[in-house]
Design a protein around this motif. Structure first.
Motif, short mmCIF file in Angstrom:
data_model
loop_
_atom_site.label_atom_id
_atom_site.label_comp_id
_atom_site.label_asym_id
_atom_site.label_seq_id
_atom_site.Cartn_x
_atom_site.Cartn_y
_atom_site.Cartn_z
N ASN A 94 6.18 -4.91 -6.70
CA ASN A 94 5.84 -3.72 -7.49
C ASN A 94 4.86 -4.13 -8.57
OD1 ASN A 94 5.78 -1.20 -8.70
ND2 ASN A 94 7.63 -1.57 -9.91
N THR B 235 1.53 4.76 -6.23
CA THR B 235 1.85 3.33 -6.24
C THR B 235 0.77 2.55 -5.50
OG1 THR B 235 4.22 3.79 -6.31
CG2 THR B 235 3.56 1.59 -5.64
N TYR B 236 0.38 3.03 -4.32
CA TYR B 236 -0.69 2.37 -3.56
C TYR B 236 -2.01 2.43 -4.33
CZ TYR B 236 1.60 1.22 0.83
OH TYR B 236 2.39 0.63 1.79
N THR C 197 -1.94 0.12 -7.43
CA THR C 197 -1.89 -1.29 -7.01
C THR C 197 -3.26 -1.77 -6.57
OG1 THR C 197 0.43 -1.09 -6.32
CG2 THR C 197 -0.84 -2.90 -5.38
N LEU D 98 -0.82 -7.36 0.84
CA LEU D 98 -0.51 -6.48 -0.28
C LEU D 98 -0.05 -5.11 0.21
CD1 LEU D 98 -0.56 -6.46 -3.41
CD2 LEU D 98 -2.82 -5.41 -3.26
N THR E 53 3.63 -3.78 -0.70
CA THR E 53 3.59 -2.61 -1.58
C THR E 53 4.38 -1.45 -0.97
OG1 THR E 53 1.44 -3.26 -2.47
CG2 THR E 53 2.08 -0.98 -2.78
#
Length: 450
Positions: free
Chosen positions: A277, A344-345, A348, A385, A389
Motif C-alpha cells: 500500500n 489507489t492505482y 500509486t 507493482l 497494488t
C-alpha cells in the motif's frame, strides 16, 4: 514494548521529545476550543445537529478533533495543508521545474515546502469560505439573523470586515496547527502533521463510542452481542491494516563493481522495497470526497415531498450518493469501493513515477538480476507493482465500506470512519518505528524487534 517505553522515558533527550510532543497536542486541544470571532453561542446546538446530517462535515470534524462542531479557529484542522501537499505531488510530473526541484536534495525539499505553505493559504481561505457558507445556509436556510451562526450576517460583500475577520481567524488557526506540526518534526517524536490529526481523532474517540452506544440502545439493538462483534471486527481490521501497511515485495538489486582511482565501489547486493500500500490513506480521502460531493450539491435543491423534474433529479442524486438513503446504500458502497480501488492505482503510479527508480539504478550501476537496465527494468517493476497494488487496493476498498458492513452486522453506529482508523494505526506504527530507531541508536531493544 512496555519495557522499551520505560527505557525511552528514562533517557533525558527522549523524555524531552515525548513531553514536547504531548505539550504540542495539549496546545492543539486548547486551540480547538477557542471560538471564531462574532460567533453566536446559541446556534452551536443547531450546528451540531447539522453536522449529524452532513457526511463531509462529519469527516472534517473528525480530522479537526471536534473543532468544527465548536466552530473554533481550528475548525478546518490541517486539511488545507493536506490538500496543498496532494496538489504539489500531482503537479510534479506535469511541471518540469518542480520535478527538477524535487531532485535537489535538502534545499529542494525546503523550497518545495515553502511553495506548499504559500499554496495552503489561498486554499485555506477558499475552504473556510465554502465550509462556513455551507454550514450557515444549513443552519439558517431562511437567512434569519436570530438563527444565524454569527451575530452579524455572514456576507463577504455586504458585511466584509466581520466576515473577513472570521475567515482570517480560521486560516490563522490552520497555519498555527501546521506550525505546531513543524515543531513536532524538529523537537518531538513522529511526523508532526500526522500526529496533529492523530490527536484530533483520538480525542473524539470516547465521545463517538458513547454516542454510538446511545443510538444503538435507543434503536433496541442487543448491546452485548453488538459490542462483541464490533470488537472482533475492529481487532481483525487493525491486524489487517498493520499487515498491509508493513507488507512489501523486495526486489533484489546487484551493483556492478566500479574502479575510481585506487578505490573499488559497488559489488554489493541490496533490494528495492515495493510497498503493498504505497498510496496510504490518500485514495480513501479522494474517493470519499468525490462520492460525497454530488449528494451535498443535490441536498441544496432537493425538497422532500416536492414536485417537478428538477426536484426528482436532485432527489435521485441525494438518495443515490447517500449511504442512508432509501435507494442509495448499496449503490453508494459499490461506488465507494470502485473509486477507492481506482484511486489507489492512480496515486500509486504517480508516486512510483516520481521516485524514478529505473533511472536511479542505471545511474548508480545497479541492476535487477535477469532484467536488462532501462526500459526492461521499468516494465518489470511496473508489472510487479500492479500485482502487489491489487492486494492493497482491494483491502483499501474493503476498509472503505467496512463501517457500513460493521453497522449492518453489529447494529452499532459509530462515527469513526475507515480513513480515521487508517490514520490512527498508521501514525501509531510510524511513531513506534521512530522511537525504536532512537532506542536502537542507544543499544536498546526496540518495539518491533520483540
Amino acid at each position: 514494548m512496555l519495557q522499551a517505553v520505560l527505557r525511552a522515558v528514562q533517557l533525558p533527550d527522549l523524555r524531552r521529545r515525548i513531553l514536547f510532543t504531548l505539550g504540542m497536542l495539549l496546545i492543539f486541544r486548547l486551540i480547538a476550543h477557542i471560538p471564531v470571532p462574532n460567533i453566536n453561542p446559541a446556534s452551536l446546538q443547531q450546528l451540531q445537529d447539522a453536522l449529524a446530517n452532513n457526511q463531509l462535515a462529519q469527516l472534517l470534524n473528525i480530522f479537526a478533533g471536534g473543532a468544527l462542531q465548536n466552530f473554533s479557529v481550528a475548525a478546518m484542522g490541517v486539511y488545507p495543508y493536506i490538500t496543498a501537499s496532494i496538489i504539489m505531488q500531482l503537479l510534479q510530473p506535469l511541471i518540469p521545474a518542480l520535478q527538477e526541484l524535487s531532485k535537489e536534495g535538502e534545499q529542494g525539499r525546503i523550497r518545495m515546502n515553502r511553495y506548499q505553505m504559500w499554496l495552503t493559504i489561498p486554499l485555506a481561505y477558499l475552504q473556510a469560505y465554502g465550509q462556513t457558507l455551507t454550514l450557515e445556509r444549513t443552519v439558517n436556510p431562511t437567512n434569519d439573523l436570530a438563527a444565524s451562526l454569527f451575530r452579524s450576517p455572514f456576507d463577504i460583500v455586504g458585511n466584509f470586515l466581520p466576515t473577513f475577520t472570521i475567515l482570517t481567524s480560521m486560516v490563522a488557526g490552520t497555519m498555527l496547527l501546521v506550525w505546531l506540526g513543524e515543531q513536532i518534526n524538529e523537537r518531538g517524536i513522529g511526523q508532526g502533521i500526522s500526529v496533529i490529526i492523530f490527536g484530533g481523532i483520538v480525542s473524539r474517540l470516547p465521545g463517538l463510542i458513547v454516542q454510538g452506544f446511545q443510538v444503538s440502545q435507543a434503536g433496541g439493538v442487543s448491546t452485548i452481542i453488538g459490542v462483541i462483534g464490533f470488537v472482533a471486527i475492529a481487532l481483525l481490521t487493525i491486524i489487517g491494516i498493520v499487515l498491509i501497511q508493513e507488507g512489501q515485495r523486495r526486489i533484489p538489486v546487484q551493483y556492478a563493481k566500479r574502479v575510481r582511482g585506487n578505490k573499488v565501489y559497488g559489488g554489493q547486493s541490496s533490494h528495492i522495497p515495493l510497498k503493498v500500500n504505497m498510496a496510504g490513506m490518500i485514495p480513501l480521502i479522494f474517493a470519499q470526497s468525490i462520492i460525497i460531493f454530488p449528494g451535498i450539491i443535490a441536498s441544496w435543491f432537493y425538497q422532500p415531498g416536492g414536485t417537478g423534474i428538477g426536484n426528482a433529479i436532485a432527489g435521485f442524486f441525494y438518495t443515490t450518493f447517500n449511504p442512508t438513503g432509501q435507494s442509495g446504500g448499496i449503490v453508494y458502497m459499490i461506488l465507494l469501493f470502485l473509486l477507492t480501488v481506482g484511486f489507489t492505482y492512480f496515486y500509486t503510479v504517480v508516486l512510483f513515477s516520481q521516485q524514478d527508480i529505473p533511472d536511479s539504478l542505471q545511474r548508480n550501476g545497479g541492476f535487477i538480476p535477469g532484467i536488462r537496465p532501462g526500459k526492461k527494468t521499468e516494465e518489470y517493476l511496473g508489472r510487479v507493482l500492479n500485482r502487489i497494488t491489487l492486494v492493497g487496493a482491494l483491502f483499501l476498498g474493503l476498509v472503505a465500506i467496512l463501517p457500513f458492513l460493521t453497522q449492518t452486522i453489529t447494529g452499532l453506529q459509530l462515527g469513526l470512519g475507515s480513513t480515521a482508523l487508517l490514520i490512527v494505526v498508521g501514525v501509531a506504527i510510524d511513531t513506534m518505528r521512530q522511537l525504536e530507531s532512537q532506542l536502537i541508536m542507544r543499544d536498546y531493544e526496540g518495539f518491533l524487534s520483540r
